[in-house]
Design a protein around this motif. Structure first.
Motif, short mmCIF file in Angstrom:
data_model
loop_
_atom_site.label_atom_id
_atom_site.label_comp_id
_atom_site.label_asym_id
_atom_site.label_seq_id
_atom_site.Cartn_x
_atom_site.Cartn_y
_atom_site.Cartn_z
N LEU A 216 45.46 51.36 -2.98
CA LEU A 216 45.59 51.09 -1.53
C LEU A 216 44.34 50.36 -0.91
O LEU A 216 44.58 49.20 -0.27
CB LEU A 216 45.32 52.46 -0.78
N MET A 217 43.24 50.42 -1.67
CA MET A 217 42.05 49.39 -1.35
C MET A 217 42.35 48.13 -1.80
O MET A 217 42.12 47.11 -1.19
CB MET A 217 40.72 49.82 -1.70
N ASP A 218 42.97 47.97 -2.89
CA ASP A 218 43.41 46.49 -3.73
C ASP A 218 44.34 45.87 -2.59
O ASP A 218 44.29 44.83 -2.45
CB ASP A 218 44.02 46.94 -4.80
N ILE A 224 44.01 41.28 3.57
CA ILE A 224 42.96 40.61 4.36
C ILE A 224 42.80 39.11 3.83
O ILE A 224 42.76 38.22 4.75
CB ILE A 224 41.52 41.26 4.11
N HIS A 225 42.97 38.98 2.56
CA HIS A 225 42.61 37.51 2.12
C HIS A 225 44.20 36.85 1.98
O HIS A 225 44.30 35.74 1.49
CB HIS A 225 41.72 37.30 0.82
N ASP A 226 45.17 37.40 2.41
CA ASP A 226 46.45 36.84 2.66
C ASP A 226 46.87 36.71 1.05
O ASP A 226 47.47 35.59 0.74
CB ASP A 226 46.56 35.42 3.27
#
Length: 259
Positions: A216-218, A224-226
């Motif tokens: 999930l964090m990945d 966030i960084h598209d």
């Protein structure tokens, strides 16, 4: 880490001044609700269901709903008048074997460390628990709530385990519809025993990770960084209906993995 609570363990006439710390923390990924149109956080207000007006904190009281739509109000002085354990004391009531307490009773874990004047009685209690092989059953008030609890040793630190009271633990025989137990064949039991033996080991908590949270964090970092992110495929569900066949295949799979 700041202590959550300071008080004393009451051990007969001996007082053990201690500080209490949370022993665990949830690592859940936290989300906020946003308005889809503008991505702004959604706010929640305290609105009276009758007046339809926002209610400030100073106008809020606690009420117990004894019938649908009917409430009795309790003021702060009502709670203060109730008899309960001392607010800053952990009162030991008896010593028992740890094996006598089923894990279903455990709720939350806290570490206890000695205050400046409590080092020696702290060590005394820790040593006597270790030598006797016992845990201390006690009562303590945490955040205005009386708790059944026990003190045990974990990694050379006194640990307070808050516990559920008996009437808070549901009785499975009363709550669940348990059907008649089917007969287990000796061959099935033998194969199940082989499977257990092949998976036997020592519990090493560091060998386990929350893989869902990591994925999930990945995903969040990639968004966030598209960036594109590759999510591992879920293993195929190769469930076997026949119990004996499932046991045999399970044993074979473990043998293959272990080489």
């Amino acid at each position: 880490m700041r202590p959550l609570w300071k008080g004393a363990i009451s051990f007969g006439l001996v007082n053990v001044p201690v500080k209490m710390y949370a022993a665990t923390e949830k690592k859940n990924v936290k989300f906020r609700y946003l308005h889809r149109d503008c991505n702004a956080p959604v706010e929640y207000k305290r609105v009276c269901s009758n007046c339809k007006k926002e209610v400030p904190y100073e106008e809020i009281v606690k009420g117990y709903e004894y019938e649908p739509g009917k409430f009795v109000v309790l003021e702060d002085e009502d709670f203060e008048a109730l008899p309960q354990e001392e607010a800053r004391s952990i009162n030991i009531v008896e010593f028992v074997n740890l094996s006598e307490i089923d894990p279903v009773y455990y709720d939350k874990t806290y570490y206890l460390t000695p205050q400046e004047t409590g080092e020696k009685p702290y060590q005394l209690l820790k040593q006597v628990l270790k030598e006797k092989g016992k845990v201390a059953v006690c009562k303590v008030v945490i955040r205005s709530k009386s708790n059944l609890s026990c003190i045990r040793i974990y990694d050379e630190v006194l640990t307070l385990e808050t516990m559920y009271f008996p009437d808070e633990v549901r009785n499975p025989k009363e709550e669940l519809e348990i059907e008649e137990q089917p007969e287990v064949m000796s061959r099935e039991l033998e194969m199940a025993g082989q499977l257990v033996d092949s998976l036997e080991g020592e519990f090493q908590p560091e060998n386990y990770q929350d893989e869902y949270r990591e994925h999930l964090m990945d995903l969040i970092k990639a968004k966030i960084h598209d960036e594109d992110v590759t999510i591992p495929e879920r293993p195929k569900d190769e469930r076997v209906v026949n119990l004996m066949e499932a046991l045999e295949k399970s044993v074979d799979l473990v043998k293959e993995k272990s080489g």
